[in-house]
Design an enzyme around this catalytic site. Structure first.
Site, mmCIF file in Angstrom:
data_model
loop_
_atom_site.group_PDB
_atom_site.id
_atom_site.type_symbol
_atom_site.label_atom_id
_atom_site.label_comp_id
_atom_site.label_asym_id
_atom_site.label_seq_id
_atom_site.Cartn_x
_atom_site.Cartn_y
_atom_site.Cartn_z
ATOM 1 N N ARG A 1 2.870 5.973 -3.140
ATOM 2 C CA ARG A 1 4.019 6.790 -3.559
ATOM 3 C C ARG A 1 4.248 6.703 -5.053
ATOM 4 N NH1 ARG A 1 4.228 5.591 1.643
ATOM 5 N NH2 ARG A 1 5.541 6.733 3.106
ATOM 6 N N SER B 1 7.410 8.927 11.948
ATOM 7 C CA SER B 1 6.274 8.753 11.041
ATOM 8 C C SER B 1 6.722 8.960 9.605
ATOM 9 C CB SER B 1 5.169 9.763 11.383
ATOM 10 O OG SER B 1 4.306 9.923 10.274
ATOM 11 N N ASP C 1 1.897 -1.223 11.969
ATOM 12 C CA ASP C 1 0.612 -1.674 11.422
ATOM 13 C C ASP C 1 0.326 -3.142 11.725
ATOM 14 O OD1 ASP C 1 0.199 0.845 10.416
ATOM 15 O OD2 ASP C 1 0.836 0.345 8.381
ATOM 16 N N GLN D 1 4.752 9.111 7.175
ATOM 17 C CA GLN D 1 3.834 10.049 6.511
ATOM 18 C C GLN D 1 4.310 11.479 6.716
ATOM 19 O OE1 GLN D 1 -0.138 9.072 7.844
ATOM 20 N NE2 GLN D 1 -0.128 7.128 6.730
ATOM 21 N N GLY E 1 -4.892 8.141 5.416
ATOM 22 C CA GLY E 1 -3.965 9.082 6.047
ATOM 23 C C GLY E 1 -2.740 9.324 5.181
ATOM 24 N N ARG F 1 -8.002 12.544 12.853
ATOM 25 C CA ARG F 1 -6.582 12.179 13.010
ATOM 26 C C ARG F 1 -5.703 13.437 13.063
ATOM 27 N NH1 ARG F 1 -5.286 7.165 9.235
ATOM 28 N NH2 ARG F 1 -3.417 7.194 10.534
ATOM 29 N N ARG G 1 -6.453 2.008 18.235
ATOM 30 C CA ARG G 1 -6.222 0.553 18.187
ATOM 31 C C ARG G 1 -5.889 -0.022 19.568
ATOM 32 N NH1 ARG G 1 -3.231 0.363 12.210
ATOM 33 N NH2 ARG G 1 -5.176 0.545 11.049
ATOM 34 N N LYS H 1 0.836 -1.210 0.000
ATOM 35 C CA LYS H 1 0.000 0.000 0.000
ATOM 36 C C LYS H 1 0.867 1.255 0.000
ATOM 37 C CE LYS H 1 -2.923 0.871 3.601
ATOM 38 N NZ LYS H 1 -2.739 2.230 4.147
ATOM 39 N N SER H 2 1.887 1.275 0.841
ATOM 40 C CA SER H 2 2.730 2.478 0.928
ATOM 41 C C SER H 2 3.426 2.748 -0.403
ATOM 42 C CB SER H 2 3.797 2.291 2.008
ATOM 43 O OG SER H 2 3.189 2.196 3.271
#
Ligand code: S3P
Length: 429
Positions: free
Chosen positions: A27, A168, A316, A170, A94, A122, A347, A22-23
């Site tokens: 990108r 992070s 994750d 992100q 996010g 968030r 979570r 996914k990451s």
């Protein structure tokens, strides 16, 4: 919202693959859109989060085609995006919101970016602060440091050194993407190293970027040149099957083509420490990312301590690691993971509540939880809060629990793993 019932299983067998990372998929679209030329992404994750990224770039004039498992992006270079004709909607993602905000901050046009109810809760101060320091005009519409974010166009950005209070990827990627457009170098220093897919991809596309431990510096000035990217399977998705293979009593499971980039593969280190029968074979580089095949079989796991620098490399995967810890003998302590509270859901509280409902002995704390494993788990109603990783983690718990486990939302798995339940059913009995 559809519910799903899941029963205990005794056999697991197969050789499978999981959807693309996914990451890396996010990108690939973002950097492909601002590269010069055509990017073909093979193995792209066809999930809701990455679809939101595609939609945002289409809204800014980028032609993106889907062709079987490939996505083709017709990049227009660093300055080729057009003003969107409405709010950019990241839905639940996010990664889309934070990374895209870095690019939008440097654009000549103004924009508004927002998403679903979860995303609007968030924390965004972590990107508003560094982008503001760079000279961006970014603020939260409701003055609560959350989306919707309003980004004024036409600002000149300056390079900064940012000592990020959180590890992070992100945040780091947001700042680096803005840094592509800044006057002067942009440096991000992290407390622990987070996933480095942006650094790897930027370098592969021609950016001048240097890394030294937890510090990364982008020297602006280079164009990005489009290049085809093969996206390996997502270790965060493979994690559910690794866990299933360890938990279910009979059989053996191989998951092929999994990204094992060291900034993502903390789960492998931890599971081996817990006594997992897990082998890694056929290691190779796929578009600059370490990739391998992982084989697992039933294992008598024991508790461990998970804390410190490894946390970003398995953040994750902590929900499914917590599930495995409830089945393991002894105590597992998870600390330094307060970031779990600001993911798609809180979570820490959801893992604790759901495991407790199933009969496990779990005590939450501010930055993690303590799990006294080995108590038999029983099925029950699982509250997912529409969080894909909670849903999939408890689908795995169900495979080892007595009775029926019901997830209150099965559709949310489509965020990162369409076909998840079908794949579980096809390899278990
Ligand atoms: C991601 C980074 C992580 C991770 C998320 C994807 C990324 O978030 O939890 O699922 O692609 O950069 P943080 O950067 O907030 O830790």
């Amino acid at each position: 919202m559809n519910t799903i019932d899941i029963l205990k299983k005794s056999n697991i067998n197969g050789v499978i693959t999981v959807p693309g990372d996914k990451s890396i998929s996010h990108r690939g679209v973002m950097l492909g859109a601002i590269s010069k030329g055509q990017t073909r992404l093979s193995g792209f994750l066809d999930g809701a989060d990455c679809a939101a990224t595609i939609d945002c770039f289409r809204q800014m004039g980028i032609k993106i085609e889907k062709e079987a498992e490939n996505v083709i992006i017709h990049g227009k270079g660093l300055n080729g995006l057009c003003a969107p004709n409405g709010t950019l909607d990241v839905k639940n993602s996010g990664t889309t919101l934070r990374l895209l905000s870095g690019i939008l901050s440097a654009m000549p046009f103004s924009s508004v970016i927002s998403g679903d109810a979860s995303i609007q809760k968030r924390p965004m101060k972590r990107i508003i602060d560094p982008l503001t320091k760079m000279g961006a005009g970014i603020h939260s519409e409701n003055d609560n440091n959350c989306a919707p974010l309003i980004i004024d166009g036409g600002k000149e950005l300056n390079g900064i050194t940012w000592n990020s209070p959180v590890a992070s990827a992100q945040v780091k990627s947001c700042i680096l993407f803005a840094g592509l457009y800044a006057n002067g170098d942009t440096t991000v220093v992290e407390p622990s190293l987070s996933r480095d897919h942006s650094e790897r991809m930027l370098k592969a596309l021609g950016a001048d970027i240097t890394t030294d431990g937890n510090t990364v510096t982008l020297h602006p000035g280079n164009m990005l040149n489009a290049s085809d990217i093969h996206i390996p399977g997502d270790i965060s998705s493979a994690a559910y099957f690794i866990a299933a293979g360890l938990l279910v009593p009979h059989g053996q499971l191989t998951i092929q083509n999994v990204n094992i980039n060291p900034t993502r593969a903390g789960i492998i280190t931890v599971l081996k420490e817990m006594g997992a029968n897990l082998t890694i074979e056929n290691k190779r580089l796929v578009s600059g990312e370490e990739t391998a095949d992982i084989t697992v079989s039933h294992s008598n796991l024991h508790g461990t301590v998970i804390s410190g620098d490894i946390i970003p490399a398995l953040i994750d995967e902590l929900p499914v690691i917590a599930v495995l810890s409830a089945f393991a003998e002894g105590t597992t302590t998870i600390r330094d993971a307060s970031e779990l509270k600001v993911k798609e859901s809180d979570r820490i509280s959801l893992i604790t509540d759901n495991l407790t409902n199933m009969g496990a002995d779990v005590t939450p704390c501010d930055d993690g939880m303590i799990i006294h494993g080995g108590k038999p788990l029983r099925g029950g109603l699982i509250r997912t809060a529409s969080d894909h990783r909670i849903a999939m983690s408890f689908a795995i718990a169900a495979l080892g629990a007595e009775g029926v486990t019901t997830l209150d939302n099965s559709d949310c798995v489509n965020i990162s793993f369409p076909g998840f339940f079908e794949q579980i059913n096809s390899i278990t009995s």
